[in-house]
Scaffold this motif. Structure first.
Motif, PDB file in Angstrom:
ATOM      1  N   ALA A 146       0.976  -1.207  -0.072  1.00  0.00           N
ATOM      2  CA  ALA A 146       0.038   0.028  -0.124  1.00  0.00           C
ATOM      3  C   ALA A 146       0.968   1.165  -0.322  1.00  0.00           C
ATOM      4  O   ALA A 146       1.798   1.418   0.952  1.00  0.00           O
ATOM      5  N   LEU A 147       0.406   2.156  -0.827  1.00  0.00           N
ATOM      6  CA  LEU A 147       1.460   3.480  -1.139  1.00  0.00           C
ATOM      7  C   LEU A 147       1.553   4.372   0.237  1.00  0.00           C
ATOM      8  O   LEU A 147       0.235   4.369   0.718  1.00  0.00           O
ATOM      9  N   HIS A 148       2.721   4.459   0.690  1.00  0.00           N
ATOM     10  CA  HIS A 148       2.842   5.301   1.950  1.00  0.00           C
ATOM     11  C   HIS A 148       2.725   4.446   3.211  1.00  0.00           C
ATOM     12  O   HIS A 148       3.668   4.337   3.932  1.00  0.00           O
ATOM     13  N   THR A 149       1.373   3.813   3.561  1.00  0.00           N
ATOM     14  CA  THR A 149       1.253   3.247   4.585  1.00  0.00           C
ATOM     15  C   THR A 149       1.922   1.915   4.917  1.00  0.00           C
ATOM     16  O   THR A 149       2.039   1.491   5.905  1.00  0.00           O
ATOM     17  N   SER A 150       2.453   1.366   3.837  1.00  0.00           N
ATOM     18  CA  SER A 150       3.116   0.128   3.983  1.00  0.00           C
ATOM     19  C   SER A 150       4.824   0.363   4.244  1.00  0.00           C
ATOM     20  O   SER A 150       5.380  -0.849   4.620  1.00  0.00           O
ATOM     21  N   GLN A 151       5.185   1.498   4.474  1.00  0.00           N
ATOM     22  CA  GLN A 151       6.610   1.673   4.665  1.00  0.00           C
ATOM     23  C   GLN A 151       6.946   1.074   6.169  1.00  0.00           C
ATOM     24  O   GLN A 151       6.331   1.301   7.180  1.00  0.00           O
ATOM     25  N   GLY A 152       8.018  -0.050   6.165  1.00  0.00           N
ATOM     26  CA  GLY A 152       8.463  -0.563   7.386  1.00  0.00           C
ATOM     27  C   GLY A 152       7.606  -1.476   7.665  1.00  0.00           C
ATOM     28  O   GLY A 152       7.682  -2.108   8.872  1.00  0.00           O
ATOM     29  N   TYR A 153       6.676  -2.205   6.827  1.00  0.00           N
ATOM     30  CA  TYR A 153       5.928  -3.082   7.102  1.00  0.00           C
ATOM     31  C   TYR A 153       6.663  -4.596   7.472  1.00  0.00           C
ATOM     32  O   TYR A 153       7.563  -5.019   6.785  1.00  0.00           O
ATOM     33  N   GLU A 154       6.256  -5.197   8.728  1.00  0.00           N
ATOM     34  CA  GLU A 154       6.995  -6.296   9.030  1.00  0.00           C
ATOM     35  C   GLU A 154       5.879  -7.372   9.666  1.00  0.00           C
ATOM     36  O   GLU A 154       5.080  -6.834  10.477  1.00  0.00           O
ATOM     37  N   SER A 155       6.129  -8.550   9.118  1.00  0.00           N
ATOM     38  CA  SER A 155       5.218  -9.504   9.479  1.00  0.00           C
ATOM     39  C   SER A 155       5.676 -10.877   9.256  1.00  0.00           C
ATOM     40  O   SER A 155       6.584 -10.905   8.121  1.00  0.00           O
ATOM     41  N   GLN A 156       5.432 -11.944   9.981  1.00  0.00           N
ATOM     42  CA  GLN A 156       6.118 -13.232   9.691  1.00  0.00           C
ATOM     43  C   GLN A 156       5.650 -13.942   8.190  1.00  0.00           C
ATOM     44  O   GLN A 156       6.288 -14.245   7.449  1.00  0.00           O
ATOM     45  N   THR A 157       4.259 -13.297   7.852  1.00  0.00           N
ATOM     46  CA  THR A 157       3.720 -13.713   6.425  1.00  0.00           C
ATOM     47  C   THR A 157       4.300 -13.288   5.484  1.00  0.00           C
ATOM     48  O   THR A 157       4.814 -13.758   4.251  1.00  0.00           O
TER      49      THR A 157
END
Length: 507
Positions: A96-107
């Motif tokens: 997702a544009l902007h909101t996904s920055q630094g996204y971290e999850s096991q999946t």
């Protein structure tokens, strides 16, 4: 049938090691604001999927180039878009544009690791297996041993599957190019290398050997006959490949110039991190970056790089042979790494993979070099929490080389490809007879130094007034090794009589 069964087991072992390494932490995990290379690759998926192509390399409100802006050629961007398309189907939040920055999850980590795994499986590993299977005048045992050692090379495994990158794609394309050239499929070889170059600009390290080898073949065929036809076909192939890759960016000159500015950031200066090349090592004594401008640094590095690789390129052009081509790939890439502008520590992989290709010819020196190349990236690996993976994969690789090639028994002048050189020194250098013993002792000393420095780097804090003591020590020691190897490979190339004999047979 038995050969293919053993090859299958080799591939499964290599894949198991890769997946196991990937289960650890990843580059920049939980470290805002920039996170790490894992986030860079994810962010490129976000940018390429959500923005029009004309904005991919430009600084806009939706694409902050200071936050992991795209700085690789178009094929990398297309690959990111393809991965993003799959990611969107699984979980749109990942890109997702902007909101996904630094996204971290096991999946998401599982998805990203799988993309590297699949790229390795589709591009790099098949090229290695076919290359080893097609080795001429080589026993089945040696072919399998070569494949095992190449696929267990720890440097590429740790960087791609531990640190997180897709070096296996560009290196795999380059390997396909080498494989095609070995069968005189020159147009396919050129096409494969163009793909490598359009995936990562660092493949320029290999460009001169490809160019000189093919130009030399054209000269041998005669530039007034078949050679001219081959030259025209090669030029057409290169132009066509680049045109296809760059077509979306050819709408105007500014688009092309912006992409080139992103690919070659001159303003960054001679070097950034503690890299094991000559400029970083010399900076301990001479602060070159403070003395001369970036433009002068660029000219200086280009001049020194050109002079260091000139003898190899001249010989390859005048005496084109597949053997000479493979050794030239090593020598030229090492010259680029040691002397060129804006070198990253991971760029040593561009030297290491050609060295892997000659491990069956000079197992002792190849093994030694590949161990040093992995050690040279130690500060980066420690930063990513890969000490255990580094130790285990390095020991596994060394064990495979010792078991497969009995490397300590392959240190004679003939085994080291130095017979012609030793004959030219006969009567002048008496100590050359004891060279095998000397080189064994140097190897053991080298291993001890690397082991001790690894232990100190992992367990001790440096003095407060010397915070970069350990990373700089790793860089300088590795650089000294690489200078030694550059001299060695150039001697092998310039005194190589096997290439000359094989060329006479071809003629």
């Amino acid at each position: 049938m038995e050969k293919w069964s053993l090859m299958t087991i080799t591939v499964l072992l290599a894949l198991t090691v890769r997946w196991t390494v990937s289960l650890g932490s990843y580059s920049g995990a939980g470290k805002p604001p920039m996170y790490g290379d894992y986030e860079a690759q994810r962010h490129w998926q976000e940018v390429t999927y959500n923005l029009p192509i004309r904005q991919w390399y430009f600084n806009t409100s939706d694409n902050n180039l200071l936050y992991w802006g795209l700085d690789y050629p178009p094929l990398t961007a297309y690959h990111s878009f393809l991965c993003a398309y799959v990611a969107k189907l699984i979980n749109p939040d990942w890109i997702a544009l902007h909101t996904s920055q630094g996204y971290e999850s096991q999946t998401h980590k599982l998805f990203m690791r799988t993309t590297v795994f699949v790229a390795d499986l589709l591009v790099y590993i098949p090229a290695v297996i076919l290359y080893c299977c097609c080795l001429k005048e080589t026993s089945t045992k040696k072919k399998i041993s070569s494949a095992l050692c190449i696929l267990l090379y720890p440097g590429l495994i740790l960087i791609d599957h531990g640190h997180f990158q897709y070096n296996s794609v560009s290196l795999g394309f380059a390997l396909w190019g080498i494989l095609y050239l070995s069968y005189d499929w020159d147009l396919l070889g050129s096409m494969a290398f163009c793909l490598a170059l359009n995936y990562k600009q660092m493949e320029l390290y290999h460009s001169l050997p490809f160019f000189c080898y093919l130009l030399g073949k054209c000269f041998k065929k005669g530039l007034k006959g078949k050679g001219l036809i081959l030259l025209i076909k090669l030029a057409g192939t290169v132009v066509f490949c680049f045109a296809v890759c760059w077509l979306p960016f050819c709408t105007d000159v500014e688009q092309i110039m912006q992409v080139l500015r992103r690919l070659f950031p001159i303003d960054r200066g001679l070097f950034e991190d503690k890299v094991a090349n000559i400029w970083c090592s010399l900076s301990v004594l001479i602060k070159i970056k403070n003395i001369v401008s970036p433009q002068t640094q660029l000219k200086l590095s280009c001049a020194v790089t050109f002079l260091s690789l000139l003898p190899t390129c001249v010989k390859l052009t005048l005496e084109p042979s597949l053997r000479g081509f493979k050794f030239a790939l090593v020598s030229c890439a090492l010259s680029f790494f040691l002397f060129s502008f804006q070198v990253h520590e991971k760029s040593i992989l561009l030297v290491s993979i050609p060295v892997c290709l000659i491990i069956n010819e000079i197992p002792f020196m190849a093994t030694w070099f590949l161990l040093v190349s992995t050690f040279s990236m130690l500060p980066l690996l420690l930063k990513d929490g890969l000490l255990l993976a580094y130790t285990v994969t390095t020991l596994a690789f060394l064990s495979a080389c010792v078991t497969s090639f009995s490397i300590f028994e392959k240190t004679s002048a003939e085994d080291l490809q130095l017979k012609s050189f030793s004959l030219s020194l006969k009567g002048y250098v008496s100590w050359f007879k004891s060279f095998p013993k000397i080189v064994k002792r140097l190897f053991l000393l080298s291993g001890a130094v690397m082991g001790i420095l690894t232990l100190l780097s992992a367990t001790m804090n440096p003095p407060q007034r010397l915070p970069d003591l350990f990373p700089l020590s790793v860089s300088i020691i590795s650089c000294l090794h690489f200078l030694f190897f550059l001299m060695y490979f150039n001697i092998v190339i310039l005194w190589d009589s096997k290439s000359s004999r094989s060329q006479k047979k071809m003629s």
